[in-house]
Write an enzyme that holds these catalytic residues in place. Sequence first.
Site, PDB file in Angstrom:
ATOM      1  N   GLU A 139       0.884  -1.166   0.000  1.00 57.84           N
ATOM      2  CA  GLU A 139       0.000   0.000   0.000  1.00 57.84           C
ATOM      3  C   GLU A 139       0.919   1.213   0.000  1.00 57.84           C
ATOM      4  O   GLU A 139       1.160   1.823   1.034  1.00 57.84           O
ATOM      5  CB  GLU A 139      -0.946  -0.043   1.211  1.00 57.84           C
ATOM      6  N   GLU A 153       4.407   8.165  -4.072  1.00 60.37           N
ATOM      7  CA  GLU A 153       5.224   7.487  -3.062  1.00 60.37           C
ATOM      8  C   GLU A 153       6.206   6.495  -3.682  1.00 60.37           C
ATOM      9  O   GLU A 153       6.771   5.651  -2.995  1.00 60.37           O
ATOM     10  CB  GLU A 153       4.333   6.783  -2.037  1.00 60.37           C
TER      11      GLU A 153
END
Length: 727
Positions: free
Chosen positions: A185, A194
């Site tokens: 995740e 990210e």
Amino acid sequence: MRCQLQTLARIVSVVRTYAGGRRPSSKAITRTMSAKSTGLMFQLKVNPISGNSEWVVIEEEIDDVSPEPMLATTSYLDMLNDSPRNRAYRAAIDRTVSKHCHVLDIGSGTGLLSMMAARAMSGDDLSSSKGMITACESYIPMVKLMKKVLRANNMNHKIRVFNKRSDELEVGVDIASRADVLVSEILDSELLGEGLIPTLQHAHDKLLVENYKTVPYRATTYGQLVESTYLWKLHDLFNNEADVDDGIHLVPKGKESILRVKPQQFAMHCDALGEEIRLLSEPFKVFEFDFWKRPDSHGETQIHIKAANDGTVHAVISWWVLQLDEEGEIFYSTSPKWISSPLPNNGLPSLYCGIRDWCDHWKQCVWFTKGKGIAVSKDEDICMDASHTDISISYEFNAQSQRLEVDHHELSTQDLHITLSPERIAIYGDNHWRLSMLKAISYALKGQDSPLCVIADDSVFLSVAVVHVAKASHVISLFSGLGDKGSQYLRAVADENGYSMDRVQVVNTRKSQLTLNDTHQNKVDLLIAEPFYFGAEGMLPWHGLQFWSKRTMLDSMLSEDVCIMPCKGILKACAMSLPDLWRSRHALENIEGFDHTMVNTTLGACGLSSESPCFPFFIWQCGEIKKLSDTYTIMEFDFLKPLSSCQGKAKVDFPEAGVCHGFALWIDWVMGSTTDIVMSTGPDQRCWKQGVKLLAEPIKIIQPGICSTVIEAYFDSSSGELSVNNR
């Protein structure tokens, strides 16, 4: 011993680098570094008074009873409170993980996904598992917290934890074999920010077997064209300034991009704009990213969009849909609420988490179109190019076929650009704000022949405005954040604003302290700030008290009749009903069958008799909100005197029924003792973040006019921290 000394020397070098003035990015306000050979751990924090970044030693073990919630500023708590997300991951992991596989969990956090995988691997009998689980987490405090969670759930012997980035793991060194299943995740609101793509690339090449399985399975990004005056004002300073008749040109013609927002997608709760957004197209698919194969670092696509209405396209609003299982039955979406189905023309899948709770870790994203936007007519075909790198997605409209209302006299890429937040651009283009500032300056300099004025923050507006109002003034701008870029900017716009650079001087106080040598032995007649400090836009409102610190350092240089603006700061508070924000930061207990009570103190949770720290939020974007009290003054900061600690309190009455979840706090800046000009940063002002203090337990107001509470605050001048309590 020599190794330890070398490690400490490197640490000291880094400390000196940051103490010397390099500010971390807004995403890296808190950063951790470990010196494993010394057993020491350091965390990078920003001092709210000095504005300097500094390394502080943090304890080797995380203590549940520690009064310092060291991970409170992260989004972990908000994410763990996202029940639809948790349910979707659990269902997909149960379908994907088999009894004898090797599971790799990248970016493990508290270890929730690893524990789900362990349970799926062994069923109710954890001792029967023949598989292996590798958890990879690079953030040291989170690794330590994860180990506590694993021990509390009797999972510490089932999951091997590595305090490394995934691209630092080596098969044959750290792990015996490649993994069969990847669970992860590592998604932000934009999806890629990210490092999703490089992480998947490295895992595919070095850490996973052929034909590996993944949770999630696929992610698809979608977009929609919208018209919104509010969104337009967040980026187009040139055209907004054209409507302001004050003689100041922050972005002169031909230099439209000298002050600009970064060309990127900005995360925002678009549902909060409500009727201020007008939809100009149906949703359209942009990119699809398959987690089960090696992704490309770069991609391009051309999209033809049919306009649904007449209007002006001011922005592209985007979101993503996550398909978690290979069968295509488990989904999670970050779409705005006006999207009835996140998968256009495909209907709702059977396990789609359609009604998502408000959460702050994943929002929608906004990409601004250039200038005034693109004028379109209903049924018109709009051509848009989309591209992605390994960390971001961007859009470009075909200017030849669109009526793109933008001037083409922008600076070349070799010229100066100062990137500001969208909210700062909107403030600089606001007519009322500008006129109020000019009025305050005029009052302050009335009757002065050739005043010496010091701009004690990073406000380019004040630097230009002071020389505009007082033609004979001499201006020194401290520009502690902008530094040399601020100096170059003032030089670049001097001709269009009618001043010469012999009247303007920039002294970067991060490099040197302002002295009388800089002022030719003259004392300061006007010390002024908005206050605004470059790079601190996402911080709590009282971080603007840097101004008080700078005023104190300059005390010996101030004239006897100096005018200090603002002369006072007033800490204000208002009781609020914030059910969505409360739920997202509420203390954790059981998450999909796993105990998480031990993380609450460290993550700064509220509830279960525990108050959270103050957090910076745009109140208007916090989901369901309602004011439950009048506005109260808690205490005042007197800038006419040197910096000092102070405290205050107020009794808050509740005139109507409801549930009080906490308080909104902000500062009103009083610009002068002889004027009524006050610059408020309260909840009614969208361009400023407020501080939010959530209560240990919500207050249920059943009998309005009878129930009350007390809120008190203490400001510590040595640390710059402001603590708020309720009793």
